[in-house]
Design a protein around this motif. Structure first.
Motif, short mmCIF file in Angstrom:
data_model
loop_
_atom_site.label_atom_id
_atom_site.label_comp_id
_atom_site.label_asym_id
_atom_site.label_seq_id
_atom_site.Cartn_x
_atom_site.Cartn_y
_atom_site.Cartn_z
N MET A 174 67.71 66.22 69.35
CA MET A 174 66.49 65.99 68.57
C MET A 174 66.15 67.25 67.79
SD MET A 174 63.99 63.88 71.08
CE MET A 174 63.17 62.78 69.98
N THR A 175 65.63 67.06 66.61
CA THR A 175 65.21 68.24 65.84
C THR A 175 64.02 68.89 66.54
OG1 THR A 175 63.80 66.84 64.47
CG2 THR A 175 65.99 67.34 63.63
N ASN A 176 63.90 70.18 66.38
CA ASN A 176 62.77 70.87 67.01
C ASN A 176 61.52 70.72 66.14
OD1 ASN A 176 62.97 72.70 64.94
ND2 ASN A 176 63.81 74.35 66.19
N ALA A 177 60.48 71.43 66.51
CA ALA A 177 59.19 71.28 65.82
C ALA A 177 59.28 71.65 64.34
CB ALA A 177 58.14 72.13 66.51
N TYR A 178 60.34 72.36 63.95
CA TYR A 178 60.49 72.76 62.55
C TYR A 178 61.56 71.95 61.84
CZ TYR A 178 57.75 76.54 64.38
OH TYR A 178 56.75 77.26 64.98
N GLY A 179 62.03 70.88 62.48
CA GLY A 179 63.01 70.01 61.86
C GLY A 179 64.43 70.54 61.94
N TYR A 180 64.65 71.57 62.75
CA TYR A 180 65.99 72.18 62.85
C TYR A 180 66.81 71.47 63.92
CZ TYR A 180 69.63 75.67 63.54
OH TYR A 180 70.84 76.29 63.65
N TYR A 181 68.11 71.36 63.67
CA TYR A 181 69.00 70.78 64.67
C TYR A 181 70.30 71.57 64.67
CZ TYR A 181 71.96 68.82 61.06
OH TYR A 181 72.81 68.70 60.00
N TYR A 231 74.71 72.16 61.75
CA TYR A 231 73.31 72.54 61.92
C TYR A 231 72.59 72.44 60.58
CZ TYR A 231 74.37 76.99 59.65
OH TYR A 231 74.73 77.93 58.75
N GLY A 232 71.30 72.45 60.66
CA GLY A 232 70.51 72.40 59.43
C GLY A 232 69.12 71.85 59.70
N TYR A 233 68.47 71.49 58.62
CA TYR A 233 67.11 70.94 58.71
C TYR A 233 67.12 69.48 58.30
CZ TYR A 233 65.11 75.63 59.10
OH TYR A 233 64.77 76.89 59.52
N VAL A 234 66.23 68.70 58.93
CA VAL A 234 66.00 67.32 58.52
C VAL A 234 64.60 67.27 57.92
CG1 VAL A 234 65.82 64.92 59.26
CG2 VAL A 234 67.49 66.43 60.33
N ALA A 266 79.52 68.97 55.43
CA ALA A 266 78.75 70.18 55.73
C ALA A 266 79.38 71.39 55.04
CB ALA A 266 78.72 70.40 57.24
N ASN A 267 78.50 72.27 54.59
CA ASN A 267 78.95 73.48 53.93
C ASN A 267 79.00 74.60 54.97
OD1 ASN A 267 79.48 75.56 52.24
ND2 ASN A 267 77.42 75.64 51.35
N GLU A 268 80.17 74.88 55.46
CA GLU A 268 80.34 75.85 56.55
C GLU A 268 79.43 75.52 57.72
OE1 GLU A 268 79.79 79.70 54.90
OE2 GLU A 268 81.78 79.74 54.01
N GLY A 269 79.37 74.25 58.02
CA GLY A 269 78.58 73.80 59.17
C GLY A 269 77.15 73.45 58.82
N ARG A 270 76.66 73.90 57.70
CA ARG A 270 75.25 73.66 57.33
C ARG A 270 75.13 72.31 56.65
NH1 ARG A 270 70.63 77.14 56.49
NH2 ARG A 270 68.97 75.73 55.83
N LEU A 271 74.22 71.51 57.16
CA LEU A 271 74.01 70.18 56.59
C LEU A 271 72.52 69.85 56.62
CD1 LEU A 271 75.50 67.71 55.42
CD2 LEU A 271 75.68 66.81 57.74
N ASP A 272 71.84 70.10 55.53
CA ASP A 272 70.41 69.76 55.43
C ASP A 272 70.30 68.33 54.91
OD1 ASP A 272 69.79 72.26 56.26
OD2 ASP A 272 69.42 73.06 54.25
N ILE A 273 69.43 67.59 55.54
CA ILE A 273 69.32 66.17 55.24
C ILE A 273 67.91 65.82 54.80
CG2 ILE A 273 69.39 63.86 56.30
CD1 ILE A 273 72.12 65.10 55.91
N SER A 274 67.82 64.98 53.78
CA SER A 274 66.52 64.42 53.36
C SER A 274 66.53 62.93 53.66
CB SER A 274 66.30 64.63 51.86
OG SER A 274 66.12 65.99 51.59
#
Lengths: 737, 293
Positions: A36-43, A11-14, A69-77
Motif C-alpha cells: 500500500m502507498t504510504n501517507a505521501y502516496g509513495y510505494y 518505486y514511485g508515487y501514485v 519503469a525508468n531505472e525502477g522509478r514509476l510514477d502513476i497518475s
C-alpha cells in the motif's frame, strides 16, 4: 534496480490525474505480492510479474508493465472513476483483498466523499462526526464532536492535522468540527492496535491530512448555508511542480439571533453570540525527483456566549498549528519523512461580576521534531523513527477585565514537559496466509520526574479465504498529559496538566480479536471485533475538587484504573446506485479509584451499553437521498439518592458516581441533494442539499440534573436538558475548476 | 424573495420547535435514618444553637410538620480542650421555628479563638461526635460601599477591607449580608454568602485573587441603597466548613449547564453513620450600620 534476475524493485508515487495529489493507501500489486502507498502516496514493490496494477478507492485501476519503469522509478497518475453524480464503486478487487487481509486492525479510512455524504446538523459536512457512525465510537452528547472510542474519554484521543496535534477540535461548543471539509483529503482512524509511529495518547488516533492543492488546474469549492459558509481555492503555482490550497470557513448565529428576538426560543437568545472561523493554507513543492516539501498552517477561532450553556460569560478559544515536512527518497526502498510541527491551543473566559470583572486565560503549546522512515526490505516493510516533543502548559492566569475591577492579576506557574520516543515496526508475511505487524515504541517524559515506558505493539492476520481473515492485536499505549474536566462535553475551561511526581503516566493494555471479510461479488464488507482494554493510572478529580486556578491541582487528582470491553460489528454494502453501512456495538466501560465513589468500581460517563448506527444513500439520476439512524443506550450521570434539610435549604445526598442512566438516545436524519445539470465541459458545478437533523424531533438528553425551588431548594425535581429538535438546513454547494 | 422566504421558514421552524429543559421522572431513594446536625458556635454571640432533624424524602411537602418523622431522645453536649463541659437545652418552640426538627441552645459561655471544642450529639442510642478548633478572626480595617448597576438600577454593594491575622495558617471566610430586618442569623445564612479563602479571597469562582476586599454577590442579593440599614457577618472558619458551603453552592446553582461541576454530597465533619450537617466553630465579626449618603 534489479534485486534479482526475476524480481525488480519498482518505486514511485501514485497520484490522481485530476488534481496531481498523492494518493495514500492505494494498492500496488504484482503477482501475488502487494503493497500500500504510504501517507505521501509513495510505494516500493518487488515486481515479480510483468504487470503491476494500481488501485485506489474512487479511481480506475491502472496496469503498467514493469519494464516501463525508468531505472525502477514509476510514477502513476490514476484517473478518477466518478463523474458528478456517478457512484464511486469499488471496482478494484485488490482493494478488498488488501484491506481485509492486512495485519492492521481496528482501522477505518474515511475519504473526503464519505465526510460529505454524512448528514449533520446545519447541513455542514463534518470529518469527526462521520467517525461517530463507526462501531465502538460514541459521542459525549447530542451534536458533540467529542469522541469516546472503546470506553475511553475524549482527551485520550489524538487528533492530528498534518501531524500537528489539535487539542480542541470543536467550533461552537461541539456543534461543528473545527476543520473545513473542503480542505480535508483523507482521515485515517485507528481505534486500537495502531503502529508505534503513533504515541502519546491512550486511545484512538484521528490522522487527518489536508489537501495538497491541485497542481493541474485552478479549482474552487464552497458552500453557503444558513449558519456556516465556506470557500476553498486550489491552484498550481508551477504546474506539476508546486501548488497551494487556501480554505476558510465562517459561522455566525446572526440570523438565528434576529429571529430569536421575536419568538420564545430558549436554546439561543438574541443576546447570545456564536461566531467562529477557521482558516488553513497548504503548499507543496517537488524540489527534485527525490525531494518534496510540504508546508501547512491552520488557525481556528471561536467566540461563544450562551445564556444556557455558559451563564452569559464570554468565551473564546482557538487552535493554531504549523507543519513543515520534507520527503526524501534515499534509495528505491528507503523513504524518509522529516517533520517539524508547532501547535498551540489557547482558551479564555471573561466574567463580569460587579467590581470583580476578570479575564481568565489558559492554554498549552507543543513543538515536535521527528523523522519517520519507511524501509522496504524483501518481504517486509520496516518503519522506524525518532520523535522529540516539547510541551508548555499555562494552567491559568487571571487579570482584571477593566479599570474598575478590584481583581489582582494572578498567574499560576507555567509547566513544561519534554517527551521523546524511538520506535520500530515490521510488517511482514509468514507463508501465504499470515500477515504480521510487530514493533515497539520506547518513550520517555521528563517534567521534574522522568518516566520511561516500553510500548510493544503486535497484530496478526490469518487469511481464511482470499477475502476473509481472522485478526488479533495487542497494544500498550502511554499518555503523558491529562485533562481535568467537570464536563463530558469538552469545554474551553478544561485543564490540561502534565505528569508529575504525584501523577504518573496513564497506560493502557488493549487486546482485540476480529474477523474481516469481503463478499466481492456483491460488494459487501463484513467486520466484527471483540476487545478488552485495561487502563492504569487513569486520573479523575476527587469529589468536591478545586480545579480552577489551583496551584497544586495535582493534589486534587486521584489515580485510578479503568477497564472496557465490547463487541463491534459492521456491514457495508456498495453498488453504483446505493451504499449502506450498519454497525452495532455492545460495550461496557468502568473506572475505579480509592477515593472516589468509596473505592467501588463505577461506570464511566461514556458507558453506553448498546449502540446502533445505520446510514444509507440512494442515487437516482441527479438526486441523492440519504437516511441515517442512530440509537444508543443513554449516557450516565450522577443524581441524588435522597435529600436533607440544612439551615433552611434542601440539599441532596448523591449515590454512586454516574449511577443514573439517561433516557435512550435515538435520532433519524434525512437529506436530499440535487445536482444541477452540467456537462463535463462546464466549469461551474453545483448542488442544493436540504437536510433535516432529528426528523421526528426526539428530545435527546444533553444532560440531566435535579433542581429545587430556588429559595430553599424545596420541591426538588429532575430535569433533562436537550439541544436540538427538527433542525432543517439548506446548503448550496459549488465547485469551479 | 423566494430564497428569503425559504430561509425564514426554516429558521422559524428551528426556533419554534426547539426547546431546552424539560422535567423528567427520577426514582429517588428513602431518606432512611439520616440525622442532620446543624451546629454553630462562635465567639461573638450570647446564644449558641444546634438543630437536629431527620433527612427528608425528596417529594414530600416540607411545610407540613406531620410529613416529618419525629426524632426521639436527643442530648447535645460540648466540651473544650481545658475540660469545660456544657449541655445544650431544648428550645420549646423549636418545631415551630425550624419546622421540622428540634432546636437546642446554650447560653452564658464565652467561646474563644484558639480553643478546641468537641460536640457530642446522642439520638436514642446513636452517638455523633465532632471536634474543631476555632480560628483567629481577621484584622478589620473598614467597610465601604461601592456603586454598581444591578438590573438597570444603581445599588451599593459592600466592600470589606481586612487583613489575615494568621498568615501562617490557611483560614477561610463566610461573608453573609442581608438587610437588617431579615438578619435572622442561621436560617438562610448561605443564601447570602460568599465563601472565601485567604489564599485568594474566593468569590464566585475559586482561586480568584482580590486585593482590595470582597463584594456582595448581587446575583442573590441586589445590594443596598442610601440610608438603608445593613447587617453583615464575617465567619472565620476552617477548610471543612468552607468545602461544605462550596458544595452547597454547587448544588444550589446546578442547572445542567456544561460549566457547572457535577454536584456531590457535602462531606460532613461529624462522625457517625447516616449523618449529615456541620459543626461550625467560627470566630465572628459583625458589621451593622446605615449606608452613608
Amino acid at each position: 534496480m534489479c534485486a534479482s534476475a526475476e524480481a525488480q524493485t519498482i518505486y514511485g508515487y501514485v497520484s490522481g490525474a485530476d488534481n496531481g495529489e498523492n494518493i495514500p493507501n492505494a494498492v500496488v500489486a504484482s503477482g501475488n505480492k502487494y503493497e500500500m502507498t504510504n501517507a505521501y502516496g509513495y510505494y516500493s514493490i518487488e515486481a515479480k510479474g510483468d504487470s503491476i496494477s494500481f488501485s485506489a478507492h474512487g479511481y480506475e485501476t491502472f496496469k503498467r508493465h514493469a519494464r516501463e519503469a525508468n531505472e525502477g522509478r514509476l510514477d502513476i497518475s490514476l484517473k478518477p472513476l466518478h463523474t458528478d453524480i456517478e457512484e464511486v464503486t469499488v471496482s478494484a478487487k485488490s482493494m478488498y483483498r488488501t484491506e481485509v487481509t492486512m495485519a492492521r486492525m481496528s482501522r477505518h479510512n474515511v475519504s473526503a466523499k464519505d465526510i460529505k455524504n454524512n448528514i449533520t446538523i446545519f447541513g455542514e459536512a463534518d470529518a469527526i462526526k462521520t467517525l461517530q457512525n463507526l462501531p465502538g465510537v460514541t459521542s459525549a452528547a447530542d451534536g458533540s464532536v467529542n469522541l469516546s472510542v472503546r470506553g475511553s474519554s475524549h482527551d485520550q484521543n489524538m487528533i492530528l492535522l498534518d501531524e500537528a496535534t489539535v487539542y480542541n477540535p470543536s467550533h461552537a461548543m461541539g456543534l461543528f468540527t473545527a476543520f473545513n471539509p473542503d480542505a480535508i483529503a483523507n482521515v485515517e482512524f485507528y481505534k486500537s492496535g495502531y503502529s508505534p509511529k503513533y504515541g502519546g495518547k491512550l486511545s484512538a488516533v484521528v490522522d487527518m491530512r489536508m489537501k495538497e492543492g491541485n497542481n493541474q488546474n485552478f479549482e474552487m469549492n464552497g458552500s453557503i448555508g444558513n449558519m456556516v459558509s465556506r470557500l476553498s481555492v486550489e491552484t498550481p503555482i508551477v504546474k506539476e511542480t508546486g501548488s497551494m490550497m487556501i480554505a476558510g470557513r465562517y459561522g455566525d448565529s446572526y440570523l438565528i439571533n434576529e429571529i430569536a428576538k421575536n419568538v420564545d426560543y430558549k436554546t439561543l437568545r438574541d443576546s447570545d453570540i456564536v461566531k467562529f472561523y477557521d482558516f488553513c493554507v497548504k503548499t507543496n513543492w517537488r524540489l527534485s525527483e527525490k525531494d518534496r516539501l510540504f508546508a501547512s498552517a491552520y488557525n481556528s477561532y471561536d467566540r461563544f456566549k450562551c445564556s444556557i450553556l455558559s451563564q452569559d460569560n464570554n468565551q473564546e478559544w482557538g487552535n493554531k498549528t504549523a507543519t513543515l515536512r520534507w520527503n526524501h527518497i534515499y534509495t528505491e526502498s528507503l523513504f524518509v519523512n522529516y517533520t517539524a510541527t508547532a501547535s498551540k491551543y489557547e482558551y479564555m473566559q471573561q466574567q463580569e461580576m460587579d467590581v470583580r470583572d476578570f479575564e481568565w486565560k489558559a492554554g498549552l503549546s507543543e513543538i515536535t521534531v521527528k523523522a519517520d522512515a519507511d524501509n522496504y526490505v524483501g518481504n517486509s516493510r520496516l518503519f522506524y523513527g525518532l520523535h522529540v516533543e516539547g510541551h508548555r502548559y499555562n494552567p491559568g492566569q487571571i487579570d482584571p477585565l477593566n479599570d474598575k475591577s478590584v481583581m489582582e492579576p494572578h498567574h499560576l506557574k507555567k509547566k513544561s514537559m519534554v517527551t521523546g520516543a524511538v520506535y520500530m515496526n515490521d510488517e511482514f508475511r509468514i507463508g501465504e496466509r499470515v500477515n504480521a505487524s510487530a514493533g515497539f515504541r520506547m518513550s520517555m517524559a521528563k517534567n521534574g520526574s522522568t518516566y520511561y515506558q516500553f510500548e510493544p505493539r503486535l497484530s496478526v492476520s490469518y487469511k481464511l479465504l482470499s477475502d476473509a481473515a481472522l485478526k488479533a492485536s495487542y497494544a500498550r499505549t502511554v499518555q503523558y498529559d491529562h485533562m481535568l474536566t467537570n464536563s463530558a462535553v469538552g469545554m474551553p475551561t478544561d485543564i490540561w496538566m502534565p505528569i508529575s511526581g504525584l501523577v504518573k503516566p496513564q497506560t493502557s493494555d488493549a487486546v482485540s480479536l476480529g474477523y474481516h471479510g469481503a463478499l466481492r461479488k456483491i460488494n459487501m464488507e463484513i467486520y466484527g471485533e471483540v476487545y478488552y482494554k485495561a487502563m492504569h493510572h487513569t486520573v479523575d478529580y476527587r469529589d468536591n475538587a478545586d480545579l480552577n486556578m489551583n496551584e497544586d491541582v495535582d493534589l486534587e487528582v486521584k489515580e485510578g484504573k479503568g477497564r472496557a470491553c465490547g463487541l463491534e460489528t459492521m456491514i457495508k454494502y456498495e453498488n453504483r446506485f446505493m451504499n449502506v453501512q450498519a454497525s452495532y456495538t455492545l460495550s461496557m466501560s468502568e473506572r475505579q479509584s480509592d477515593e472516589i465513589n468509596k473505592g467501588n468500581w463505577y461506570y464511566a460517563a461514556y458507558d453506553q451499553r448498546h449502540n446502533l448506527s445505520v446510514n444509507g444513500t440512494l442515487k437516482y439520476k441527479q438526486d441523492e437521498f440519504s437516511l441515517g439512524f442512530k440509537y444508543h443506550t443513554g449516557g450516565r450521570a450522577t443524581l441524588p439518592y435522597t435529600t436533607f434539610n440544612y439551615d433552611g435549604v434542601c440539599l441532596a445526598i448523591y449515590t454512586e458516581r454516574n449511577g443514573y442512566i439517561m433516557p435512550d438516545f435515538h435520532r433519524l436524519d434525512a437529506s436530499v441533494c440535487h445536482h444541477f445539470k452540467s456537462s463535463e465541459k462546464k466549469r461551474w458545478r453545483s448542488s442544493l442539499t436540504f437536510s433535516v437533523y432529528n426528523c421526528y424531533g426526539r428530545k435527546n438528553a444533553f444532560s440531566v440534573f435535579v433542581k429545587g425551588y430556588s429559595y430553599d431548594m424545596s420541591d426538588v425535581r429532575g430535569y433533562m436538558m436537550y439541544m436540538y429538535r427538527w433542525v432543517p438546513s439548506l446548503t448550496y454547494t459549488f465547485r469551479f475548476r | 424573495m423566494k430564497i428569503t422566504s425559504i430561509v425564514g421558514i426554516i429558521l422559524f421552524t428551528i426556533l419554534s420547535m426547539s426547546s431546552c429543559v424539560e422535567e423528567i421522572d427520577i426514582e429517588y431513594g428513602n431518606a432512611g435514618d439520616y440525622i442532620v446536625i446543624d451546629a454553630v458556635v462562635t465567639d461573638n454571640r450570647d446564644v449558641q444553637t444546634v438543630f437536629v432533624r431527620r433527612g427528608r424524602d425528596m417529594d414530600i411537602d416540607v411545610y407540613h410538620a406531620e410529613n416529618w418523622d419525629a426524632i426521639g431522645n436527643v442530648t447535645v453536649k460540648i466540651e473544650d480542650d481545658l475540660g469545660w463541659c456544657g449541655e445544650f437545652h431544648e428550645v420549646d418552640d423549636a418545631l415551630i421555628r425550624v419546622g421540622m426538627g428540634r432546636e437546642f441552645e446554650l447560653e452564658g459561655h464565652q467561646f474563644e479563638p484558639g480553643r478546641t471544642y468537641t460536640l457530642t450529639v446522642t439520638v436514642n442510642d446513636r452517638i455523633f461526635v465532632s471536634t474543631e478548633t476555632m480560628p483567629q478572626p481577621p484584622i478589620i480595617d473598614h467597610i465601604e460601599f461601592y456603586p454598581h448597576q444591578a438590573k438597570e438600577a444603581e445599588v451599593w454593594s459592600p466592600i470589606l477591607y481586612f487583613r489575615d491575622s494568621q498568615p501562617e495558617v490557611d483560614n477561610y471566610y463566610l461573608f453573609t449580608n442581608g438587610l437588617y430586618w431579615i438578619r435572622r442569623s442561621n436560617v438562610n445564612r448561605f443564601l447570602y454568602v460568599n465563601a472565601l479563602t485567604d489564599e485568594g479571597l474566593l468569590g464566585d469562582m475559586d482561586g480568584v485573587k482580590i486585593s482590595l476586599g470582597i463584594g456582595a454577590d448581587y446575583l442573590v442579593y441586589s445590594g443596598t441603597w442610601f440610608g438603608e440599614d445593613y447587617y453583615y457577618e464575617l465567619y472565620t472558619v476552617n477548610k471543612c466548613v468552607y468545602d461544605y458551603f462550596k458544595v452547597i453552592k454547587d448544588q444550589m446553582t446546578s442547572d445542567g449547564g456544561v460549566y457547572k461541576p457535577a454536584p456531590t454530597t457535602p462531606v460532613t465533619n461529624i462522625s457517625g453513620e447516616y449523618v449529615q450537617g456541620l459543626f461550625i466553630v467560627a470566630s465572628l465579626n459583625v458589621f451593622h450600620g446605615t449606608v452613608p449618603f
